[in-house]
Design an enzyme around this catalytic site. Structure first.
Site, short mmCIF file in Angstrom:
data_model
loop_
_atom_site.label_atom_id
_atom_site.label_comp_id
_atom_site.label_asym_id
_atom_site.label_seq_id
_atom_site.Cartn_x
_atom_site.Cartn_y
_atom_site.Cartn_z
N ASP A 1 -11.62 -1.80 4.06
CA ASP A 1 -11.48 -3.15 4.64
C ASP A 1 -12.07 -3.44 5.95
O ASP A 1 -12.00 -4.41 6.52
CB ASP A 1 -9.68 -3.82 4.72
CG ASP A 1 -9.24 -3.94 3.33
OD1 ASP A 1 -9.87 -4.94 3.26
OD2 ASP A 1 -7.92 -3.65 3.53
N HIS B 1 -1.44 -7.40 2.91
CA HIS B 1 -1.98 -7.39 1.76
C HIS B 1 -3.86 -7.25 1.97
O HIS B 1 -4.10 -6.57 2.31
CB HIS B 1 -1.20 -7.70 0.81
CG HIS B 1 -1.93 -7.29 -0.39
ND1 HIS B 1 -2.51 -6.58 -1.03
CD2 HIS B 1 -1.03 -7.84 -1.82
CE1 HIS B 1 -2.89 -7.20 -2.38
NE2 HIS B 1 -1.42 -7.78 -2.99
N HIS C 1 -4.44 3.99 4.81
CA HIS C 1 -4.51 3.06 4.15
C HIS C 1 -2.56 4.20 3.47
O HIS C 1 -2.42 5.39 3.67
CB HIS C 1 -5.53 3.71 2.57
CG HIS C 1 -5.24 2.80 1.74
ND1 HIS C 1 -4.04 2.76 0.90
CD2 HIS C 1 -5.87 1.63 1.65
CE1 HIS C 1 -3.91 1.89 0.16
NE2 HIS C 1 -4.85 1.42 0.41
N1 CMC Z 1 -3.85 3.27 13.68
C1 CMC Z 1 -3.64 4.22 14.26
N2 CMC Z 1 -2.36 4.93 14.63
C2 CMC Z 1 -2.30 4.51 13.16
C3 CMC Z 1 -2.74 3.37 11.84
C4 CMC Z 1 -3.40 2.80 12.95
N3 CMC Z 1 -4.20 2.05 11.50
N4 CMC Z 1 -1.94 4.21 10.84
C5 CMC Z 1 -1.38 5.18 11.01
N5 CMC Z 1 -0.93 5.27 12.16
C6 CMC Z 1 -0.38 6.79 12.79
C7 CMC Z 1 1.07 6.38 12.76
O1 CMC Z 1 1.30 5.90 13.98
C8 CMC Z 1 1.60 7.32 12.45
O2 CMC Z 1 2.06 8.00 13.44
P1 CMC Z 1 3.06 9.22 13.92
O3 CMC Z 1 3.15 9.96 12.86
O4 CMC Z 1 2.81 9.70 15.12
O5 CMC Z 1 3.91 8.50 14.08
C9 CMC Z 1 0.78 7.99 11.26
O6 CMC Z 1 -0.27 7.61 11.57
C10 CMC Z 1 1.52 7.45 9.65
O7 CMC Z 1 1.70 6.40 10.07
P2 CMC Z 1 2.73 5.68 9.02
O8 CMC Z 1 3.06 4.37 9.17
O9 CMC Z 1 3.74 5.94 7.82
O10 CMC Z 1 1.06 5.32 8.44
P3 CMC Z 1 1.64 4.27 6.39
O11 CMC Z 1 0.98 5.21 5.46
O12 CMC Z 1 3.15 4.05 6.33
O13 CMC Z 1 0.71 3.10 6.28
C11 CMC Z 1 -0.82 1.40 7.09
C12 CMC Z 1 -0.42 2.89 5.71
C13 CMC Z 1 -2.42 0.93 6.11
C14 CMC Z 1 0.32 0.31 6.63
C15 CMC Z 1 -1.59 1.81 8.37
O14 CMC Z 1 -2.11 3.01 8.37
C16 CMC Z 1 -1.47 0.64 9.50
O15 CMC Z 1 -0.97 -0.06 9.45
N6 CMC Z 1 -3.56 0.55 9.21
C17 CMC Z 1 -4.10 -0.63 9.60
C18 CMC Z 1 -3.73 -1.86 8.82
C19 CMC Z 1 -4.92 -2.20 7.84
O16 CMC Z 1 -6.43 -1.40 7.64
N7 CMC Z 1 -4.00 -2.30 6.65
C20 CMC Z 1 -5.13 -2.54 5.54
C21 CMC Z 1 -5.18 -1.08 4.69
S1 CMC Z 1 -5.85 -1.65 3.08
C22 CMC Z 1 -5.75 -2.48 2.34
C23 CMC Z 1 -5.66 -2.70 0.54
O17 CMC Z 1 -6.44 -1.31 -0.26
O18 CMC Z 1 -4.56 -3.29 0.17
#
Ligand code: CMC
Length: 430
Positions: A365, A268, A307
């Protein structure tokens, strides 16, 4: 406030029963199926992490992640970040409207005059270990405010709620700066009323009895923007925590402390800290290509990218990116190794098909971590700054919930998969 449409969702069960569920309409965003009567039919829904569940009706913040929109009370975030200041945005979130010039002056005066904390609170803070994480201090000390302000704890009294909201908004930055000073072993700095909200925070953070601090307007504006961009984000984990705690009738100081606790988690509020750590780990521009290859090979994720809600560029990230360049230029840090590396990573990711296809844009972030570092805020204070910004969002959402006549104690249901009834066995027979 319920806006029923003439549309009905019909649920047909395999036992022949049919249930008609009303569909509610908001002013923006998807319609919502009202399932409140499902329980009477002996059914619950299963939606862990609430991916498809609206937990409340709210008039405060609207997000459209596919388009990349964020509105506070209907105003696009870009317009507020460009033209407004943090206290004006606080008034908007809390009261529903931008203040008139007179209201703004009164609100500012009120908040400014509540920034001091009771001196006994310093004694409470002094009980923490010297190396306590500032977020641990925040959870404890903000919760402890309820022990100091008995005169405003009647949550059913709108006047008490307003006084508590103002106290929280005014005192959380003071406590945040105290948590920092305690951590670095410097004396606490009292607030100064001649400064603006943001100037005062920087002053309490960075001045010492030995050296005065003159706030740099570019850095003040940058921090002001960070606070505006993080002020509210509808029903996220910490806000939902505040609402759930508040639904039991708990006092606002205790509720905000619960929000701070939820925010502390790396999934978060900890993302900008994680992004900065990643940059330090990469260490040099020459390693960017190799690191990005590791991301594509799924060895690790690029922190500060992607995100859960925004599948287009996060509107906050666009604003923060601009601010980030402004700050690096002002501080002549464009050639600093860490920032050079961050910009190279941004360029690589924005042009690489892996990130383009998956809609993985740098998020707010990524840039706010760089800006905070450039301002001189240590990494362990990043989430604390987020808490300072989000306090107004939490308080506004809490206030809206308490004032809602439909408000009841929150009580999710569960799908039980434990043991069925069985009889006790004495210890010598087990
Ligand atoms: N780096 C590399 N690959 C990624 C990343 C990333 N940061 N985020 C998603 N992917 C890939 C993931 O491996 C998947 O690839 P594939 O389709 O080949 O399996 C695809 O993108 C979709 O991933 P997902 O897990 O379904 O995406 P999500 O929407 O569930 O994840 C997230 C969102 C924020 C958890 C993720 O993007 C992440 O872990 N980011 C890094 C941590 C981060 O910066 N978090 C802060 C978010 S902003 C905070 C706020 O607003 O409160």
């Amino acid at each position: 406030m319920n806006m029923e449409t003439d549309r009905i969702a019909t649920l047909t069960l395999d036992d022949g029963r049919t249930l008609e569920l009303p569909i509610l309409k908001g002013t923006l965003g998807p319609d919502v199926i009202d399932i409140r009567n499902l329980g009477k039919a002996g059914l619950f829904t299963y939606d862990p992490a609430f991916f498809s569940t609206s937990s409340c009706i709210s008039e405060i913040t609207f997000i459209d992640g596919d388009v990349g929109l964020l509105y506070y009370r209907g105003y696009p975030i870009e317009q507020l970040a460009e033209n407004s200041d943090f206290l004006e945005v606080c008034h908007l979130l809390l009261n529903g409207e931008l203040p008139s010039a007179e209201q703004k002056a009164e609100f500012t005066r009120n908040i400014t005059r509540h920034t001091m904390v009771h001196d006994q609170l310093a004694r409470f803070l002094n009980g923490f270990r010297r190396d306590a994480h500032p977020m641990a201090v925040m959870v404890g000390v903000v919760g402890a405010l309820s022990a100091f302000y008995h005169d405003s704890l009647d949550i059913n009294n709108p006047q008490h709620r307003t006084v508590s909201a103002h106290r929280l908004l005014a005192k959380v930055p003071t406590i945040a700066a105290m948590a920092y000073k305690y951590n670095v072993g410097e004396p606490f700095v009292y607030p100064k009323n001649k400064f603006s909200y943001v100037e005062n925070f920087l002053y309490m953070m960075f001045s010492t009895p030995a050296e005065d601090y003159v706030p740099n307007p570019i850095l003040v504006r940058a921090l002001e923007r960070i606070l505006i961009l993080h002020a509210d984000h509808e029903q996220n984990a910490s806000t939902s925590t505040v609402r759930l705690a508040g639904s039991s009738g708990a006092n606002p100081f205790a509720c905000i402390a619960s929000g701070i606790a939820a925010l502390w988690g790396p999934a978060h509020g900890g993302a900008n800290e994680a992004a900065l750590k990643m940059l330090e780990e990469i260490g040099d521009v020459s390693r960017v290509a190799e690191y990005v290859q590791g991301v594509k090979d799924k060895k690790y994720r690029l922190m500060g990218f992607g995100h859960r809600v925004y599948k287009n560029m996060d509107p906050r990230a666009k604003v923060m990116r601009e601010t980030c360049y402004e700050v690096l230029k002002e501080l002549k840090l464009e050639n600093n190794k860490l920032f050079e590396l961050a910009m190279e990573l941004e360029k690589t990711a924005l042009n690489d098909p892996y990130f383009i296809e998956r809609k993985l844009y740098p998020n707010v972030d990524f840039y706010s971590g760089i800006v905070l570092r450039a301002i001189g805020i240590p990494t362990n204070m990043f989430t604390v700054i987020f808490a300072v910004a989000r306090t107004i969002g939490w308080v506004s959402q809490w206030n809206e919930m308490v004032a809602d006549v439909e408000q009841k104690i929150g009580r999710p249901r569960q799908l039980y998969r434990g043991a069925v009834r069985r009889d006790f066995v004495p210890v010598d027979k087990r």
